[in-house]
Design a protein around this motif. Sequence first.
Motif, short mmCIF file in Angstrom:
data_model
loop_
_atom_site.label_atom_id
_atom_site.label_comp_id
_atom_site.label_asym_id
_atom_site.label_seq_id
_atom_site.Cartn_x
_atom_site.Cartn_y
_atom_site.Cartn_z
N ILE A 1 17.55 33.22 -11.47
CA ILE A 1 17.26 32.25 -10.57
C ILE A 1 16.75 33.25 -9.03
O ILE A 1 17.17 33.68 -8.69
CB ILE A 1 17.65 31.45 -9.90
N ARG A 2 15.54 33.98 -8.90
CA ARG A 2 15.20 34.98 -8.30
C ARG A 2 14.51 34.51 -6.80
O ARG A 2 13.97 33.61 -6.47
CB ARG A 2 14.51 36.09 -8.51
N GLU A 3 15.32 35.51 -5.49
CA GLU A 3 15.41 34.87 -4.37
C GLU A 3 14.45 35.60 -3.55
O GLU A 3 14.24 37.41 -3.90
CB GLU A 3 16.20 34.36 -3.35
N ILE A 4 13.02 35.10 -3.07
CA ILE A 4 11.90 36.20 -2.62
C ILE A 4 11.44 35.45 -1.31
O ILE A 4 11.45 34.57 -1.53
CB ILE A 4 10.63 36.22 -4.20
N TYR A 5 11.06 36.54 -0.55
CA TYR A 5 10.25 36.42 0.60
C TYR A 5 8.76 37.30 0.70
O TYR A 5 8.69 38.48 -0.05
CB TYR A 5 10.87 37.08 2.03
N HIS B 1 4.75 37.73 2.42
CA HIS B 1 4.36 37.55 3.39
C HIS B 1 2.48 35.92 2.81
O HIS B 1 1.82 36.80 1.85
CB HIS B 1 3.53 38.30 3.66
N GLN C 1 6.47 34.43 7.01
CA GLN C 1 6.80 35.04 5.37
C GLN C 1 7.51 33.80 5.32
O GLN C 1 7.64 32.89 5.95
CB GLN C 1 8.72 36.26 5.67
N HIS D 1 2.63 39.95 -9.37
CA HIS D 1 4.52 39.48 -9.14
C HIS D 1 5.17 39.70 -10.72
O HIS D 1 5.93 40.29 -10.64
CB HIS D 1 4.86 39.88 -7.90
N PHE D 2 4.76 39.24 -11.62
CA PHE D 2 4.86 38.21 -13.00
C PHE D 2 4.19 38.70 -13.42
O PHE D 2 3.09 39.22 -13.27
CB PHE D 2 5.93 37.47 -12.28
N ILE E 1 16.68 39.57 -4.52
CA ILE E 1 17.79 38.57 -5.02
C ILE E 1 18.09 38.18 -6.42
O ILE E 1 17.56 36.33 -6.35
CB ILE E 1 18.84 38.12 -3.90
N ARG E 2 18.65 38.20 -7.63
CA ARG E 2 18.92 37.39 -8.63
C ARG E 2 19.78 37.41 -9.72
O ARG E 2 21.23 37.39 -8.83
CB ARG E 2 17.99 38.82 -10.38
N GLU E 3 20.21 35.93 -9.36
CA GLU E 3 21.16 34.87 -9.72
C GLU E 3 21.10 35.20 -11.06
O GLU E 3 20.82 34.14 -11.70
CB GLU E 3 21.13 33.76 -8.90
#
Lengths: 381, 381
Positions: A144-148, A150, A157, A260-261, B144-146
């Motif tokens: 599970i990737r947390e991303i910010y 623009h 953001q 980005h993926f 930030i990857r969980e």
Amino acid sequence: MNRKSFAIVCAVAASLVHMPQAASQQVTEDFRSLSSNQYGEQYPMVNSQRIVRGRILAPAAHEVFLQINGINYPMTKDADGYWMGQSDPLDEGNHYYGLVIDGANVPDPASLFLYGSGAERTQLEIPAQDEYKYALRDVPHGQIREIYFHSNTTGAQRHIFVYTPPQYDDDVNVRYPVLYLQHGYTENETGWSRQGRCGFIMDNLLADGKCLPFIIVMENGEISHPAQGPQANFGSLMSAANELFPKILTQDVIPYIDSHFRTIPDKAHRALAGLSMGGMQTRHISLNYPGYFSQIGIFSGGTISVQDINSNPEFKKENTLTFISYGSREVENPRGQSPKETVQAIREQGINAYYYESPQTAHEWQTWRRSLYEFAPLLFR
Amino acid sequence: MNRKSFAIVCAVAASLVHMPQAASQQVTEDFRSLSSNQYGEQYPMVNSQRIVRGRILAPAAHEVFLQINGINYPMTKDADGYWMGQSDPLDEGNHYYGLVIDGANVPDPASLFLYGSGAERTQLEIPAQDEYKYALRDVPHGQIREIYFHSNTTGAQRHIFVYTPPQYDDDVNVRYPVLYLQHGYTENETGWSRQGRCGFIMDNLLADGKCLPFIIVMENGEISHPAQGPQANFGSLMSAANELFPKILTQDVIPYIDSHFRTIPDKAHRALAGLSMGGMQTRHISLNYPGYFSQIGIFSGGTISVQDINSNPEFKKENTLTFISYGSREVENPRGQSPKETVQAIREQGINAYYYESPQTAHEWQTWRRSLYEFAPLLFR
């Protein structure tokens, strides 16, 4: 209903003191600690009847309640200053929960937190017959990737979470389809990975060979018109959802994800689903923004009717999967055609439509965990 | 001190009612809402003197306190049932915080949650002169990857967070060095990315051209001997840390990271750092487990002495960076040699050693955010 009136309705509901049915029934003394408790906390506990027993140390308090799903269950104090109380039997799955101490609505310090009903708050995770679907198992796990990033639309953001399947980093030449998955009203982008357990659901389905690997993107769909500020009501949210959210999704989020993926960046490999308000957004976008999503899921958020598909020839021609679901308690007394009948009717019109009903659950996360578990195996086939 | 006695010490400290200095000084009426408040909440507020003013609706309560860093500040009730109270001036940065309502220690429902001091609890984020270091800015962001994965050492799943720099997915042929970054006692693997803001710190340093890109891995270092259960005390944790944690880190975590991320898998490109207990772990591992880490950071967790390096020739020969830091309030009255002097002494022995002191902070996250901000630019040069 705006946030303030929503809160007032909750408070009024909460002020109704409830004498638990548990008092008049035999309570089975097989209580055990909940998985949603803080590290090392014994209480709250639950028994095999799904009755919750809570405890709080409040030696100088005069009146304390357990508050679960808006119902106040009275607690009583022992000689050491601990208050104990217990609920009626609860549905399986996740419920928001707190305490009322001398009139103050507060979280229970013994429980872990989630974002729901407009705030980070404490929760109860009631064991379920089918929790194997969303349990942490010893299988390969995705991230599970947390991303910010623009957003050109908002000029600010945005905060998103992305699930990548376990094999994503094994072979950098493989590309994947994408499911965009939306939460409900007064929830946010954290809901599906936390309450919804979407990462564990996908890991388990993949480990059992029941679904194809794909990426999941979780956005915050609760977008109010900037002029209205954070106190926007449901109507204005839906209005913004009908304008701003599709713009953010199609012009900011999808391009960000596709750049980005390692996606397969076309309509055939892009799905949209959501629960409650997120289901309404899914319905709106799939009917009014052709060209983006070929497969959709609407969980407790409406249906697609024969009239919808007849007035949207592109939808009728290009949609390859329509999945509708509800909790059984939500559809006990349908006004007019039931969602199951509506789905049957569009199937007869040639739509590849499925209906699922979660047994013995209401408008709650257990319905939506199960919905994802049923929906995911149908995707990108 | 075990968790229970730690809690009792906190409770005793908390029972000391504190008459705020603020009462006897001029209070500047420029209060504004905190960034750590829940969505839409006006209170708690802070002014330019860093005095916090809190509020809670508790119409039937008799005695309510704001509890910040273990000090109880009395609150008073208005005619509408709202209690208000204010603190002394606080240090810049992040502080744990709660309320005491008629003897019950509870989180403030108006604030967001973090894991610290052994539980998820509410926090105050006090504005700082140098918050540009860890603010969310409009720059490229890493992820930030969980992640969950199986540990052979424990036989169970482990939960880690990994920061990847913004450019990580741009070119799949580039490999990166890795910093393993540890939290303190009664904290966990979430601390560095949440309280510590390590993702924003790295994004900002990278955007300003002040540091090289690298991966950060955040593990849970609070490992007790299985036989002792969750109530293990600090001594047993450190004892376990000296045996189990190095084994998990070197035999499970590093191999997992090196096989799932594009690392440069050698000692020259691997660093270890930590705060408080994590600093003690860093010191222990760097001196006793040669072959893994060439660069170390110890934040508020001790130093490396001349005696250490003379009894560890491999450390003396192969360590390429030793960074030691403290908050200024922690080292006001050193017993014996100050850490600054110790660092000077090992520098004279040929160690590439640096000392940093965070101005006007104690054993708290602002010290450690600043420490990372100073440490990261020195790494992997």
